[in-house]
Design a protein around this motif. Structure first.
Motif, PDB file in Angstrom:
ATOM      1  N   UNK A 389       0.863  -1.177   0.000  1.00  0.00           N
ATOM      2  CA  UNK A 389       0.000   0.000   0.000  1.00  0.00           C
ATOM      3  C   UNK A 389       0.901   1.229   0.000  1.00  0.00           C
ATOM      4  N   UNK A 390       0.601   2.160  -0.888  1.00  0.00           N
ATOM      5  CA  UNK A 390       1.424   3.366  -1.066  1.00  0.00           C
ATOM      6  C   UNK A 390       0.607   4.593  -0.638  1.00  0.00           C
ATOM      7  N   UNK A 391       1.150   5.362   0.264  1.00  0.00           N
ATOM      8  CA  UNK A 391       0.475   6.561   0.751  1.00  0.00           C
ATOM      9  C   UNK A 391       1.330   7.804   0.505  1.00  0.00           C
ATOM     10  N   UNK A 392       0.666   8.906   0.225  1.00  0.00           N
ATOM     11  CA  UNK A 392       1.328  10.197   0.073  1.00  0.00           C
ATOM     12  C   UNK A 392       0.663  11.176   1.033  1.00  0.00           C
ATOM     13  N   UNK A 393       1.454  11.783   1.901  1.00  0.00           N
ATOM     14  CA  UNK A 393       0.932  12.704   2.922  1.00  0.00           C
ATOM     15  C   UNK A 393      -0.170  12.057   3.755  1.00  0.00           C
ATOM     16  N   UNK A 396      -4.127   7.444   0.939  1.00  0.00           N
ATOM     17  CA  UNK A 396      -3.919   6.341   0.016  1.00  0.00           C
ATOM     18  C   UNK A 396      -3.698   6.872  -1.393  1.00  0.00           C
ATOM     19  N   UNK A 397      -2.576   6.497  -2.013  1.00  0.00           N
ATOM     20  CA  UNK A 397      -2.231   6.953  -3.362  1.00  0.00           C
ATOM     21  C   UNK A 397      -2.233   5.831  -4.388  1.00  0.00           C
ATOM     22  N   UNK A 398      -2.057   4.592  -3.915  1.00  0.00           N
ATOM     23  CA  UNK A 398      -2.025   3.467  -4.845  1.00  0.00           C
ATOM     24  C   UNK A 398      -1.279   2.293  -4.255  1.00  0.00           C
ATOM     25  N   UNK A 399      -0.654   1.517  -5.160  1.00  0.00           N
ATOM     26  CA  UNK A 399       0.019   0.293  -4.750  1.00  0.00           C
ATOM     27  C   UNK A 399       1.320   0.165  -5.525  1.00  0.00           C
ATOM     28  N   UNK A 400       2.335  -0.371  -4.852  1.00  0.00           N
ATOM     29  CA  UNK A 400       3.645  -0.523  -5.475  1.00  0.00           C
ATOM     30  C   UNK A 400       4.177  -1.923  -5.227  1.00  0.00           C
ATOM     31  N   UNK A 410       0.628   1.356  -9.309  1.00  0.00           N
ATOM     32  CA  UNK A 410      -0.752   1.625  -9.725  1.00  0.00           C
ATOM     33  C   UNK A 410      -1.184   2.899  -9.020  1.00  0.00           C
ATOM     34  N   UNK A 411      -1.581   3.903  -9.802  1.00  0.00           N
ATOM     35  CA  UNK A 411      -1.938   5.205  -9.244  1.00  0.00           C
ATOM     36  C   UNK A 411      -3.460   5.314  -9.185  1.00  0.00           C
ATOM     37  N   UNK A 412      -4.004   5.383  -7.993  1.00  0.00           N
ATOM     38  CA  UNK A 412      -5.449   5.477  -7.820  1.00  0.00           C
ATOM     39  C   UNK A 412      -5.955   6.860  -8.217  1.00  0.00           C
ATOM     40  N   UNK A 413      -7.197   6.897  -8.700  1.00  0.00           N
ATOM     41  CA  UNK A 413      -7.815   8.164  -9.058  1.00  0.00           C
ATOM     42  C   UNK A 413      -7.183   8.825 -10.257  1.00  0.00           C
ATOM     43  N   UNK A 414      -6.598   8.031 -11.139  1.00  0.00           N
ATOM     44  CA  UNK A 414      -5.947   8.584 -12.331  1.00  0.00           C
ATOM     45  C   UNK A 414      -6.308   7.759 -13.554  1.00  0.00           C
ATOM     46  N   UNK A 428       5.452  12.687  -6.104  1.00  0.00           N
ATOM     47  CA  UNK A 428       6.007  11.856  -5.032  1.00  0.00           C
ATOM     48  C   UNK A 428       6.520  10.538  -5.589  1.00  0.00           C
ATOM     49  N   UNK A 429       5.772   9.962  -6.538  1.00  0.00           N
ATOM     50  CA  UNK A 429       6.159   8.689  -7.147  1.00  0.00           C
ATOM     51  C   UNK A 429       7.510   8.790  -7.848  1.00  0.00           C
ATOM     52  N   UNK A 430       7.651   9.800  -8.735  1.00  0.00           N
ATOM     53  CA  UNK A 430       8.886   9.891  -9.513  1.00  0.00           C
ATOM     54  C   UNK A 430      10.066  10.238  -8.621  1.00  0.00           C
ATOM     55  N   UNK A 431       9.840  11.099  -7.614  1.00  0.00           N
ATOM     56  CA  UNK A 431      10.932  11.467  -6.706  1.00  0.00           C
ATOM     57  C   UNK A 431      11.376  10.280  -5.862  1.00  0.00           C
ATOM     58  N   UNK A 432      10.416   9.551  -5.308  1.00  0.00           N
ATOM     59  CA  UNK A 432      10.767   8.419  -4.452  1.00  0.00           C
ATOM     60  C   UNK A 432      11.401   7.289  -5.254  1.00  0.00           C
ATOM     61  N   UNK A 433      10.953   7.105  -6.502  1.00  0.00           N
ATOM     62  CA  UNK A 433      11.553   6.056  -7.337  1.00  0.00           C
ATOM     63  C   UNK A 433      13.006   6.398  -7.686  1.00  0.00           C
TER      64      UNK A 433
END
Length: 456
Positions: A389-393, A396-400, A410-414, A428-433
């Motif tokens: 489970x992937x969270x931002x701030x 819930x943002x998606x799953x990695x 997988x980016x939720x709400x997109x 957040x995804x691109x920076x953390x990756x």
């Protein structure tokens, strides 16, 4: 320099009848359309052929708040899909520092800061690729690429020219990113760089660090066979319609296996057209949307002479969001797979595959279908890796899912345009990756760290 005026004049004649349908750009406001703070650090042309005028247009934005010296700050390079669509859509509608905005009660288009821009920590370079797309120049129609090798050859020439513009660029790690048909462009240039680097002295190599593909068309023969089951289990079609679509899918697969590339591409288009008719959706790119993505505002903005002048573009150039000429040139390329290039990249670099949850064209199901077929020694461990489970701030943002050099998000709400739909989460995804933080942290290092703390 050979003039491109005749081609652009023809473009102008073709679009004039439609211009009155587009919202006007106000020229009476005291605020410039492209204010100084929104200007790229560099923009212009990178020649791809030393004997002709063919060149790729670029716009570069330096990192806003880098967390490392600039000589070590990563460079992200963005490529749009299509085939034949301009990366200025990515720039001004998705992940650039400023977005084109048009509000219902406002009569003119304006720019607004993008809180989810991808150049917060990294340099960000947009390339109008291939030549003939957007503001890029193809001296002759014959020079427009018909395959991924030529696309990559031109991109390599462009990026080596760009790196030569500033001595500090040479040491900076480079990440190629893109979406949709860039699911081919990104692996193609990554593969080309790795092969080319092995033949070059260290001083002339491109410092490729990784590639990221969003909602990509990468292995069409596998992906085309997923549309029916995806729509069926999303509740958008019934079993009879599913059977109809599966028949068309099978035809596209057979044509692809036979190397009937034009017919295979046509079959895929027919399949997607029927799916849209069956579902009645406004767009397959995001099944939630009541209207398609409003990318046409970018074209309206970029047609203004003041904007062109600010970007270093000749005012006679006619900007098109997507080029039918380039799309036609690459029509036979559509159903050709570049999965083998991704396999090579994941063995010699690092790869991120991400998709918006609501895309029915090149979404989660179609990507997972070809990933599990990868010829890579780590695929078994990747398939067994935990989907976190992937969270931002805290939200819930998606799953990695990650193992080794391969990450899948997988980016939720997109939908298809992930940065448009989830700006902050995509940032957040691109920076953390890139920085290997959070759910994108290196599993082996993370385990060592936990073991070390356990000993203490």
């Amino acid at each position: 320099m050979k003039s491109t005026l005749p081609q652009n004049f023809l473009k102008l004649l073709l679009i004039l009848p439609f211009l009155h349908h587009l919202p006007p750009i106000s020229s009476t406001t005291s605020t410039p359309l492209l204010p100084n703070e929104a200007l790229p650090a560099k923009s212009g042309y990178l020649r791809v052929n030393s004997t002709t005028n063919s060149s790729i247009f670029y716009a570069f934005y330096e990192a806003q708040t880098p967390n490392s010296p600039l000589s070590q700050t990563p460079l992200l390079i963005w490529l749009q899909g299509g085939p034949g669509c301009s990366s200025m859509v990515g720039n001004f509608y998705e992940l650039g520092p400023w977005r084109v905005s048009h509000k219902q009660n406002v009569e003119h288009i304006m720019l607004e800061p993008n809180s989810g821009s991808w150049n917060r920590l990294f340099g960000l370079l947009f390339l109008d690729n291939p030549i003939g797309v957007g503001f890029s120049i193809a001296s002759t129609p014959e020079e427009i690429p018909r395959n991924q090798h030529t696309v990559a050859k031109h991109l390599f020439a462009a990026i080596t020219s760009f790196v030569a513009l500033d001595s500090s660029f040479k040491s900076r790690p480079i990440y190629f990113t893109g979406e949709s048909y860039a699911g081919k462009y990104v692996p193609a240039i990554g593969y080309y760089i790795l092969k080319k680097n092995s033949q070059l002295p260290a001083s002339k190599r491109v410092n490729l660090a990784g590639v990221a593909i969003g909602n990509g068309l990468t292995d069409p023969i596998t992906q085309v066979a997923t549309h029916a089951v995806n729509a069926y289990f999303s509740g958008l079609i019934n079993e009879k319609q599913k059977t109809q679509l599966e028949k068309l899918q099978s035809e596209a697969v057979v044509l692809t296996k036979n190397g009937s590339w034009t017919k295979a591409s046509d079959a895929r288009n027919g399949l997607l057209d029927l799916l849209q008719t069956m579902t009645g959706l406004a767009t397959l790119y995001d099944f939630r949307r009541l209207i398609p993505y409003e990318t046409s505002f970018v074209a309206t903005f970029l047609q203004h002479p003041d904007v062109k002048k600010s970007l270093g573009v000749n005012e006679s150039m006619v900007y098109e969001e997507c080029s039918d000429v380039v799309g036609t040139a690459l029509h036979e390329d559509v159903m050709k797979s570049v999965k083998y290039m991704v396999e090579y990249l994941v063995k010699n670099s690092k790869v991120l595959l991400y998709q918006g949850q609501c895309d029915l064209r090149d979404g989660v199901v179609s990507t997972e279908a070809w990933v599990k077929k990868m010829k890579w020694e780590g695929i078994g461990k990747f398939m067994e890796a935990e989907r976190k489970v992937w969270r931002v701030n805290g939200e819930l943002a998606g799953y990695v899912q990650k193992w080794g050099s391969l990450s899948h998000a997988v980016v939720l709400g997109a939908g298809h345009l992930v940065p448009t739909d989830q700006a902050v989460n995509s940032q957040a995804m691109i920076e953390d990756w890139v920085l290997e933080r959070g759910v994108f942290a290196n599993e082996q290092l993370e385990k060592l760290s936990l073991d070390f703390h356990g000993v203490i």
